[in-house]
Scaffold this motif. Structure first.
Motif, PDB file in Angstrom:
ATOM      1  N   VAL A 597       0.864  -1.187   0.000  1.00 35.49           N
ATOM      2  CA  VAL A 597       0.000   0.000   0.000  1.00 35.49           C
ATOM      3  C   VAL A 597       0.898   1.233   0.000  1.00 35.49           C
ATOM      4  CG1 VAL A 597      -1.826   1.255   1.211  1.00 35.49           C
ATOM      5  CG2 VAL A 597      -1.786  -1.242   1.282  1.00 35.49           C
ATOM      6  N   TYR A 598       0.590   2.181  -0.896  1.00 37.13           N
ATOM      7  CA  TYR A 598       1.390   3.407  -1.012  1.00 37.13           C
ATOM      8  C   TYR A 598       0.507   4.637  -0.822  1.00 37.13           C
ATOM      9  CZ  TYR A 598       4.877   0.401  -3.278  1.00 37.13           C
ATOM     10  OH  TYR A 598       5.779  -0.588  -3.546  1.00 37.13           O
ATOM     11  N   LEU A 599       1.139   5.729  -0.394  1.00 35.85           N
ATOM     12  CA  LEU A 599       0.484   7.038  -0.266  1.00 35.85           C
ATOM     13  C   LEU A 599       1.139   7.966  -1.283  1.00 35.85           C
ATOM     14  CD1 LEU A 599      -1.200   9.182   1.427  1.00 35.85           C
ATOM     15  CD2 LEU A 599       0.862   9.491   2.787  1.00 35.85           C
ATOM     16  N   LYS A 600       0.309   8.613  -2.122  1.00 42.64           N
ATOM     17  CA  LYS A 600       0.851   9.557  -3.102  1.00 42.64           C
ATOM     18  C   LYS A 600       0.191  10.902  -2.866  1.00 42.64           C
ATOM     19  CE  LYS A 600       1.523  10.163  -8.078  1.00 42.64           C
ATOM     20  NZ  LYS A 600       0.975  11.521  -8.156  1.00 42.64           N
ATOM     21  N   LYS A 601       1.004  11.910  -2.492  1.00 39.43           N
ATOM     22  CA  LYS A 601       0.443  13.234  -2.196  1.00 39.43           C
ATOM     23  C   LYS A 601       0.369  14.078  -3.464  1.00 39.43           C
ATOM     24  CE  LYS A 601       2.074  13.253   2.575  1.00 39.43           C
ATOM     25  NZ  LYS A 601       2.663  14.025   3.668  1.00 39.43           N
ATOM     26  N   GLU A 602      -0.632  14.969  -3.499  1.00 45.52           N
ATOM     27  CA  GLU A 602      -0.833  15.824  -4.669  1.00 45.52           C
ATOM     28  C   GLU A 602       0.393  16.699  -4.896  1.00 45.52           C
ATOM     29  OE1 GLU A 602      -4.046  19.018  -4.840  1.00 45.52           O
ATOM     30  OE2 GLU A 602      -5.086  17.259  -5.671  1.00 45.52           O
ATOM     31  N   GLY A 603       0.796  16.836  -6.152  1.00 48.20           N
ATOM     32  CA  GLY A 603       1.948  17.683  -6.465  1.00 48.20           C
ATOM     33  C   GLY A 603       3.276  17.013  -6.197  1.00 48.20           C
ATOM     34  N   ASN A 604       3.246  15.698  -5.972  1.00 50.82           N
ATOM     35  CA  ASN A 604       4.494  14.987  -5.674  1.00 50.82           C
ATOM     36  C   ASN A 604       4.405  13.614  -6.338  1.00 50.82           C
ATOM     37  OD1 ASN A 604       6.725  13.778  -4.547  1.00 50.82           O
ATOM     38  ND2 ASN A 604       6.376  14.624  -2.506  1.00 50.82           N
ATOM     39  N   ASP A 605       5.423  13.257  -7.107  1.00 53.79           N
ATOM     40  CA  ASP A 605       5.376  11.977  -7.822  1.00 53.79           C
ATOM     41  C   ASP A 605       5.747  10.799  -6.940  1.00 53.79           C
ATOM     42  OD1 ASP A 605       4.496  13.096 -10.077  1.00 53.79           O
ATOM     43  OD2 ASP A 605       6.464  13.317 -11.021  1.00 53.79           O
ATOM     44  N   GLU A 606       6.331  11.088  -5.778  1.00 53.31           N
ATOM     45  CA  GLU A 606       6.826   9.988  -4.938  1.00 53.31           C
ATOM     46  C   GLU A 606       5.659   9.174  -4.372  1.00 53.31           C
ATOM     47  OE1 GLU A 606       9.332   9.256  -0.811  1.00 53.31           O
ATOM     48  OE2 GLU A 606       8.617  11.258  -1.313  1.00 53.31           O
ATOM     49  N   GLU A 607       5.792   7.849  -4.419  1.00 56.05           N
ATOM     50  CA  GLU A 607       4.806   6.967  -3.797  1.00 56.05           C
ATOM     51  C   GLU A 607       5.412   6.441  -2.503  1.00 56.05           C
ATOM     52  OE1 GLU A 607       3.716   4.074  -6.753  1.00 56.05           O
ATOM     53  OE2 GLU A 607       2.748   5.572  -8.028  1.00 56.05           O
ATOM     54  N   ILE A 608       4.863   6.895  -1.357  1.00 53.97           N
ATOM     55  CA  ILE A 608       5.456   6.555  -0.054  1.00 53.97           C
ATOM     56  C   ILE A 608       4.931   5.191   0.389  1.00 53.97           C
ATOM     57  CG2 ILE A 608       5.647   7.299   2.372  1.00 53.97           C
ATOM     58  CD1 ILE A 608       4.756  10.158   1.159  1.00 53.97           C
ATOM     59  N   PRO A 609       5.810   4.186   0.621  1.00 54.01           N
ATOM     60  CA  PRO A 609       5.307   2.877   1.055  1.00 54.01           C
ATOM     61  C   PRO A 609       4.778   2.949   2.489  1.00 54.01           C
ATOM     62  CG  PRO A 609       7.712   2.873   0.963  1.00 54.01           C
ATOM     63  CD  PRO A 609       7.277   4.223   0.484  1.00 54.01           C
ATOM     64  N   LEU A 610       3.559   2.425   2.697  1.00 51.19           N
ATOM     65  CA  LEU A 610       2.940   2.448   4.033  1.00 51.19           C
ATOM     66  C   LEU A 610       2.902   1.051   4.653  1.00 51.19           C
ATOM     67  CD1 LEU A 610      -0.252   4.642   3.408  1.00 51.19           C
ATOM     68  CD2 LEU A 610       1.905   5.385   4.421  1.00 51.19           C
ATOM     69  N   TRP A 611       2.812   0.010   3.817  1.00 51.63           N
ATOM     70  CA  TRP A 611       2.515  -1.327   4.341  1.00 51.63           C
ATOM     71  C   TRP A 611       2.883  -2.346   3.276  1.00 51.63           C
ATOM     72  CZ3 TRP A 611      -0.650  -5.323   2.767  1.00 51.63           C
ATOM     73  CH2 TRP A 611      -1.139  -6.223   3.729  1.00 51.63           C
ATOM     74  N   ARG A 612       3.354  -3.536   3.702  1.00 53.77           N
ATOM     75  CA  ARG A 612       3.687  -4.567   2.719  1.00 53.77           C
ATOM     76  C   ARG A 612       3.584  -5.945   3.344  1.00 53.77           C
ATOM     77  NH1 ARG A 612       8.893  -3.116   0.086  1.00 53.77           N
ATOM     78  NH2 ARG A 612       7.476  -1.980  -1.287  1.00 53.77           N
ATOM     79  N   ARG A 613       3.085  -6.928   2.566  1.00 55.17           N
ATOM     80  CA  ARG A 613       3.110  -8.330   2.980  1.00 55.17           C
ATOM     81  C   ARG A 613       3.663  -9.153   1.826  1.00 55.17           C
ATOM     82  NH1 ARG A 613       2.881  -6.508   6.913  1.00 55.17           N
ATOM     83  NH2 ARG A 613       1.331  -6.438   8.562  1.00 55.17           N
ATOM     84  N   THR A 614       4.461 -10.162   2.158  1.00 48.10           N
ATOM     85  CA  THR A 614       5.105 -10.999   1.152  1.00 48.10           C
ATOM     86  C   THR A 614       4.722 -12.456   1.354  1.00 48.10           C
ATOM     87  OG1 THR A 614       7.000  -9.526   1.252  1.00 48.10           O
ATOM     88  CG2 THR A 614       7.362 -11.659   0.234  1.00 48.10           C
ATOM     89  N   GLY A 615       4.348 -13.137   0.272  1.00 49.86           N
ATOM     90  CA  GLY A 615       4.135 -14.583   0.333  1.00 49.86           C
ATOM     91  C   GLY A 615       2.838 -14.982   1.014  1.00 49.86           C
ATOM     92  N   GLU A 616       2.623 -16.305   1.084  1.00 46.82           N
ATOM     93  CA  GLU A 616       1.383 -16.843   1.640  1.00 46.82           C
ATOM     94  C   GLU A 616       1.256 -16.455   3.115  1.00 46.82           C
ATOM     95  OE1 GLU A 616       1.048 -21.199   2.025  1.00 46.82           O
ATOM     96  OE2 GLU A 616      -0.849 -20.965   0.968  1.00 46.82           O
ATOM     97  N   GLN A 617       0.066 -15.953   3.512  1.00 46.85           N
ATOM     98  CA  GLN A 617      -0.128 -15.473   4.886  1.00 46.85           C
ATOM     99  C   GLN A 617      -1.071 -16.374   5.681  1.00 46.85           C
ATOM    100  OE1 GLN A 617       1.427 -12.582   6.191  1.00 46.85           O
ATOM    101  NE2 GLN A 617       2.594 -12.627   4.278  1.00 46.85           N
ATOM    102  N   SER A 618      -2.246 -16.703   5.077  1.00 42.91           N
ATOM    103  CA  SER A 618      -3.231 -17.466   5.843  1.00 42.91           C
ATOM    104  C   SER A 618      -4.369 -17.853   4.915  1.00 42.91           C
ATOM    105  CB  SER A 618      -3.791 -16.603   6.981  1.00 42.91           C
ATOM    106  OG  SER A 618      -4.897 -17.232   7.580  1.00 42.91           O
ATOM    107  N   ILE A 619      -5.183 -18.825   5.358  1.00 43.86           N
ATOM    108  CA  ILE A 619      -6.399 -19.160   4.602  1.00 43.86           C
ATOM    109  C   ILE A 619      -7.530 -18.198   4.997  1.00 43.86           C
ATOM    110  CG2 ILE A 619      -7.374 -20.840   6.251  1.00 43.86           C
ATOM    111  CD1 ILE A 619      -7.938 -22.620   3.743  1.00 43.86           C
ATOM    112  N   SER A 620      -7.285 -17.368   6.017  1.00 46.05           N
ATOM    113  CA  SER A 620      -8.294 -16.415   6.520  1.00 46.05           C
ATOM    114  C   SER A 620      -8.126 -15.044   5.887  1.00 46.05           C
ATOM    115  CB  SER A 620      -8.106 -16.185   8.021  1.00 46.05           C
ATOM    116  OG  SER A 620      -8.241 -17.364   8.718  1.00 46.05           O
ATOM    117  N   TRP A 621      -9.201 -14.279   5.969  1.00 46.07           N
ATOM    118  CA  TRP A 621      -9.101 -12.831   5.750  1.00 46.07           C
ATOM    119  C   TRP A 621      -8.412 -12.246   6.977  1.00 46.07           C
ATOM    120  CZ3 TRP A 621     -10.165 -10.226   1.388  1.00 46.07           C
ATOM    121  CH2 TRP A 621     -11.016 -10.802   0.439  1.00 46.07           C
ATOM    122  N   LEU A 622      -7.360 -11.444   6.776  1.00 45.32           N
ATOM    123  CA  LEU A 622      -6.629 -10.828   7.885  1.00 45.32           C
ATOM    124  C   LEU A 622      -6.845  -9.316   7.841  1.00 45.32           C
ATOM    125  CD1 LEU A 622      -3.252 -12.796   7.561  1.00 45.32           C
ATOM    126  CD2 LEU A 622      -5.219 -13.351   8.993  1.00 45.32           C
TER     127      LEU A 622
END
Length: 683
Positions: A597-622
């Motif tokens: 998940v990224y945050l992109k502010k108006e007037g700025n091209d940078e996409e700031i990373p907020l959150w990340r998950r890698t690989g298999e996590q669960s059979i559930s909704w988390l």
């Protein structure tokens, strides 16, 4: 093209322009500080006809009109006089008029009201605005839909202190009160020196003069036994309780019954007052305790038995948030009858003579058995666990006592595992305290195995009662596992609750993609889907909202390893201070890639990373919780990267934006970085 000429110009005036309060406007020679959004269709001011309008003569989807900054330290009522005119054919995407509340410090506008019914003349909408210390704007949005030729006119907006169910009948829109037309007996406006029919009163109550107005109903045209006239208030749009008062005069020559009812959105009538006094030649005051925790109409009903019945007159309906008897009755709080079982059983309990029926359990994140519904990491209740799976076993879970004579909506989530026959494995009973009878109001028929499925039940009982969840297995072969979580109770029927606008900033993907759009780069894209995904051993079996609704997901079999798919929000209003983004994600499948998940502010091209998950996590909704800040307008971007195999379907659901910091912390720590095997390939 539709033009203003099609509108009825003889619109009733609400008030002289000089008396208008801030935010009110009669569009006589100006828009009173209301401004239109130049990014959308233009509004046209018609000073000669006193209205402002928008129509399909211009190409465009919608027109937006916003008020100046407003304050309402006290409860106030917004009345809107409007008309929608369209061609005759009904359209699947009709023209509609929406009214939003834009509060300071909120990224999203709250929908207060919406209308799509075309009419031949003006209509009135009445909306209660609860008192607030925040600055706000009212935002009118005209959506032109698919109608070939349509137009929307707004004749007047009036904001007055007080409640929308209050009325002195001095203005000719009658505060939005309506008479239910009957061929013989009806409520009419009396007074104002008009030569009325037989039952003219010399003076009204408000002004105490012949010029003042009141409502009256007369028996002179009664043809049948039990003729009824009804005067119906505008529907309440915010929870309110207190004292309803009004003045009335009653001249009884024969039997005549004057009654006041409350009517909810399901059509249930509840009598709250009836005349018991002798006829009075003067205005008498009536006061009655009034409780409207969900939308209600007040109905003043007069029933006659003959043409010589007499008359009833009514004036000065008022409301005070303090009960008439001066008692400070605390309204029932339905939250006491809900539970997510994270800490304990809340106000639920078990009867020990049943034995240990329901157990509070927690499942570690895994790819075989789903966790709870609340977060995917927490606690839920399980009946028929291995300790209790003897045949003829029964488990009962009792809720707290609920007051009688209120309409309730009970919602909960259940999941079933390992049953040969599903039906009857979980049932809900209502237990009335004064009877020993239990009435079954719901039971499982069939549902997908191992999916958290939402059930909703409306009920209303005259006496105090309890909700009881019952799970039982008749024979050894019928004993599977029954899971229960996230029980909630709200006031009003479930159908009425579904008609109310959802909380702003919430997206369940049930109707559409809400504020999100695809950012196409190559073949990777997000799809809206219900039910399981096409590839086995990956993706969810059902959505998180209800178990049978929609979610957004990335189909790995349409993509190649390392390919990206973007889901981007529209520009959201920046606000000072912290904000909290909550959503549910599903990453099940041996080849699962990345979700960021990224945050992109108006007037700025940078996409700031907020959150990340890698690989298999669960059979559930988390559940994911992200705290971020942006005082500039911004966008939120969900990026999914396909993993090494087709078993890499990644899904999201139930996205919620809220102002203020996150009240809880997320379970897993931020997982950093990319796996080495996933090199940065752009397709």
């Amino acid at each position: 093209a539709a033009t203003g000429a099609r509108f009825v110009l003889a619109v009733l005036r609400l008030a002289g322009a000089a008396l208008l309060s801030p935010g009110s406007c009669s569009f006589e020679d100006s828009a009173c500080g209301y401004q239109w959004d130049y990014a959308h269709l233009p509004w046209t001011l018609h000073g000669e006809g006193h209205y402002i309008s928008v129509d399909t003569s211009y190409e465009g989807e919608k027109a937006v009109l916003s008020s100046p900054d407003l304050y309402s330290e006290e409860w106030s009522c917004v009345r809107l006089i409007y008309q929608i005119a369209t061609t005759l054919e009904p359209s699947p995407d009709p023209t509609r008029l929406n009214l939003y509340l834009r509060q300071e410090g909120e990224s999203f506008d709250r929908l207060l009201w919406s209308a799509k019914e075309p009419s031949d003349s003006w209509l009135i909408a009445s909306l209660d605005l609860m008192n607030s210390t925040k600055k706000y704007k009212l935002v009118l949005e005209g959506e032109m839909g698919q109608d070939k030729s349509s137009s929307i006119a707004v004749f007047e907006i009036k904001i007055t202190p007080g409640y929308c169910i209050e009325c002195d009948f001095e203005e000719n829109h009658l505060c939005g009160f309506t008479n239910r037309w009957n061929p013989n007996v009806n409520w009419f406006v009396g007074g104002g020196n008009i030569r009325n029919s037989q039952s003219i009163l010399s003076k009204d109550h408000t002004l105490n003069t012949a010029l003042g107005h009141y409502m009256y109903v007369d028996s002179v045209y009664v043809k049948h036994f039990q003729e009824v006239a009804q005067l119906i208030s505008p529907r309440t749009t915010a929870p309110m309780s207190g004292c309803l008062s009004f003045y009335y005069q009653l001249k009884r020559e024969n039997s005549i019954v004057f009654t006041v009812y409350l009517r909810d959105m399901s059509g249930f009538y509840e009598e709250i007052w009836k005349t018991d006094t002798a006829p009075s030649a003067d205005w008498a005051l009536a006061e009655v305790d009034f409780n409207a925790p969900y939308p209600m109409e007040v109905i003043f009903e007069v029933a006659f038995n003959s043409a010589k019945g007499g008359y009833v007159a009514l004036d000065d309906i008022a409301f005070s948030p303090v009960y008439c008897s001066n008692q400070t009755g605390t309204p029932f709080n339905p939250a006491i009858a809900g539970c997510n079982f994270e800490e304990d059983l809340c106000n639920f309990y078990q009867d020990h003579k049943d034995g240990p029926g329901w157990s509070r359990v927690k499942v570690k994140r895994n790819v075989y058995r789903a966790g709870d519904h609340t977060t995917g990491f927490g606690y839920y209740l399980l009946a028929n666990t291995k300790f209790t799976s003897q045949p003829k076993y029964i488990g009962r879970l009792y809720g707290p006592t609920l007051p009688g004579n209120l309409q309730f909506c009970l919602r909960f989530y259940y999941a079933l595992y390992g049953f040969f026959k599903m039906s009857g494995t979980l049932a809900v009973y209502i237990f009335e305290e004064n009877h020993v009878v239990q009435e079954k109001i719901w039971s499982v028929l069939d549902s997908p195995k191992g999916v958290w499925t939402q059930a909703e039940i409306s009920f209303k009982k005259p006496m105090p009662c309890k909700v009881v969840f019952v799970s039982w297995c008749k024979s050894f072969w019928d004993c599977g596992l029954v899971a229960l979580d996230d029980v909630s109770l709200s006031l009003g029927s479930c159908q009425a609750a579904d008609l109310l606008p959802h909380s702003p900033g919430e997206c369940t993907f049930e109707k559409d993609e809400c504020v999100f759009t695809q950012k196409k780069r190559g073949r990777g894209s997000w799809h809206r889907r219900r039910g399981p995904t096409p590839t086995s051993y990956t993706g969810p079996k059902g959505d998180h909202t209800t178990g049978v609704g929609y979610y957004m997901y990335v189909e790995a079999s349409d993509m190649v390893y390392g390919q990206r798919a973007y889901l981007v929000s529209r520009s959201l209003r920046g606000i000072p201070g912290k904000q909290c983004l909550t959503f549910f994600y599903h990453m099940y499948g041996a080849g699962t890639g990345l979700l960021s998940v990224y945050l992109k502010k108006e007037g700025n091209d940078e996409e700031i990373p907020l959150w990340r998950r890698t690989g298999e996590q669960s059979i559930s909704w988390l559940r994911a919780l992200i705290e971020y800040e942006s005082d500039r307008n911004y966008q939120i971007i969900f990026e999914a990267i396909r993993g090494v195999s087709m078993r890499s379907d990644t899904a999201i659901d139930d996205v919620l934006f809220q102002a203020g910091p996150c009240l809880e912390a997320e379970e897993i720590q931020f997982s950093s970085g990319y796996p080495d095997s996933l090199n940065e390939i752009e397709y």
